[in-house]
Scaffold this active site. Sequence first.
Site, PDB file in Angstrom:
ATOM      1  N   HIS A 103      46.132 -31.439  35.445  1.00 42.14           N
ATOM      2  CA  HIS A 103      46.408 -32.871  35.266  1.00 42.14           C
ATOM      3  C   HIS A 103      47.804 -33.197  35.807  1.00 42.14           C
ATOM      4  CE1 HIS A 103      47.100 -36.758  33.326  1.00 42.14           C
ATOM      5  NE2 HIS A 103      45.787 -36.831  33.228  1.00 42.14           N
ATOM      6  N   GLU A 125      50.058 -35.146  34.838  1.00 40.23           N
ATOM      7  CA  GLU A 125      51.128 -35.183  33.829  1.00 40.23           C
ATOM      8  C   GLU A 125      51.643 -33.770  33.552  1.00 40.23           C
ATOM      9  OE1 GLU A 125      50.339 -37.214  30.039  1.00 40.23           O
ATOM     10  OE2 GLU A 125      51.670 -35.747  29.092  1.00 40.23           O
ATOM     11  N   CYS A 184      51.764 -39.760  21.022  1.00 36.84           N
ATOM     12  CA  CYS A 184      51.571 -41.064  21.651  1.00 36.84           C
ATOM     13  C   CYS A 184      50.808 -41.963  20.681  1.00 36.84           C
ATOM     14  CB  CYS A 184      50.820 -40.943  22.966  1.00 36.84           C
ATOM     15  SG  CYS A 184      50.290 -42.565  23.544  1.00 36.84           S
ATOM     16  N   SER A 242      40.515 -40.209  33.872  1.00 36.85           N
ATOM     17  CA  SER A 242      41.443 -40.610  32.817  1.00 36.85           C
ATOM     18  C   SER A 242      41.251 -39.687  31.616  1.00 36.85           C
ATOM     19  CB  SER A 242      41.157 -42.069  32.437  1.00 36.85           C
ATOM     20  OG  SER A 242      41.618 -42.334  31.133  1.00 36.85           O
ATOM     21  N   ASN A 293      42.554 -39.587  28.678  1.00 37.60           N
ATOM     22  CA  ASN A 293      42.383 -40.187  27.343  1.00 37.60           C
ATOM     23  C   ASN A 293      41.016 -40.835  27.200  1.00 37.60           C
ATOM     24  OD1 ASN A 293      42.743 -43.365  27.135  1.00 37.60           O
ATOM     25  ND2 ASN A 293      43.942 -42.662  28.877  1.00 37.60           N
TER      26      ASN A 293
HETATM   27 FE1  SF4 Z   1      52.239 -43.636  27.671  1.00 37.42          FE
HETATM   28 FE2  SF4 Z   1      49.923 -44.919  27.459  1.00 37.42          FE
HETATM   29 FE3  SF4 Z   1      49.957 -42.360  28.242  1.00 37.42          FE
HETATM   30 FE4  SF4 Z   1      50.550 -43.033  25.714  1.00 37.42          FE
HETATM   31  S1  SF4 Z   1      48.573 -43.288  26.765  1.00 37.42           S
HETATM   32  S2  SF4 Z   1      51.678 -41.583  27.000  1.00 37.42           S
HETATM   33  S3  SF4 Z   1      51.642 -44.995  25.989  1.00 37.42           S
HETATM   34  S4  SF4 Z   1      50.828 -44.101  29.361  1.00 37.42           S
END
Ligand code: SF4
Length: 309
Positions: free
Chosen positions: A124, A126, A194, A222, A224
Site C-alpha cells: 500500500h 501509505e 484514525c 481503497s 478502508n
Molecule cells: Fe486521514 Fe482520512 Fe486516511 Fe483517516 S481515513 S488517515 S482522516 S485520509
Amino acid sequence: MKIVLAQPRGFCAGVIRAVETVELALEQFGAPVYVRHEIVHNQHVVQDLRDKGALFVEELDEIPRSAVTIFSAHGVGKDVEDQARHQGLQVLDATCPLVSKVHNQGRQYAARGYQVILIGEPDHPEVIGTLGQIPAPVVVIRTEAQVAALTFAQDTSLAYITQTTLSVDDTHSLVEMLKRRYPKIIGPDTRDICYAVQNRQTAVRELCRKVDVVLVIGSPKSANSVTLRDIAEEAGTPSYLIADGGSVRRGWFDDKSSIGITAGASTPEAMVEDVLDTLKRIFPLEIENLPGREEHVHFRLPDGLIARQ
Ligand code: SF4
C-alpha cells in the site's frame, strides 16, 4: 425496499483536505498541476480533478522542473521529498496529518533505538511512504502467522506503528498477539489511529444489525473501503464493494427486504446518490438515515495555499 444509510460515511477530513488542495492549486496556480499518485483512491474523484486540469503521475521524473506538484493523502518517503527538492518542484504536501503522525511516531521510536514493526499492507502506498520516512530497518507484518514467525530476542526494544486504514479490530488483535509474544513492546493505542476509520467501521457494524445486505461504495484500491466490506462479511451480512450505481446487480436483492449503504472515506456523496438513483429504478424505496456519530474534524490546508473565504 428499505434502505438504511450508515452514519458517518464517505469523505473524511483528510480526503476533503487533499481534494481541496488540488482544487485550490488549480485556482491559484492555474492548470496543469501535477499530482503524484491518485490523490485519494477513488476513480470518480481523480477523473473530476483530471477534467479540471490535474495531471496524475506515478513518478516525479514525469514532472517538468519547478512545476506545482502535490503529494497524495497517502504520504511519501524521504527519497521522494529529496527528489522533489532536487528537481526544484513547488510541492504542496496533501499527506493526511494522521498519516504524518504515524511517520513521526515511527521516526521517534527509531531515534530512541527501538526496532519498529509496522502493521500494514506491504504494497500500500501509505506503508511504502511510512517505510521511506523512517531512517532505520522496519519489519512489516499483516497476519498472525507473521507475528508468530518473528525471531526477535525477548530483550529487543520493540515498538509498533500501524497503517491508518486497516480494520481497527484486526489491528488490535495483532497488537495483542505482539504483546503476548513481546510483553515490553510499546506503541500507540490502536483505537486512536484514525477517527474516521474507527467511526465508519463502528457504523457498518451497526448497519449489519439492521439490514439483509450491505453495499459499500468505494474503490477496490481503497483500503478502508475494502475493510468496510470485510467487516460486513465477517458480521454475516452479504456485502458488495461497488464503485457506483452502474455496478449494482438486481440478483443481489432476491428475497431481501432491506439494503444498508455505506461509503469509504475517499468516496464522494454523489456516488451514494448515484447508487440510490439506480435502486430507485428497481424498487420503490423507503430511506432511513442512522443517527451515528457526528464528525467535526477539520485539517489546516498545506503551506503554500490560501483558503477560500
Ligand atoms: Fe486521514 Fe482520512 Fe486516511 Fe483517516 S481515513 S488517515 S482522516 S485520509
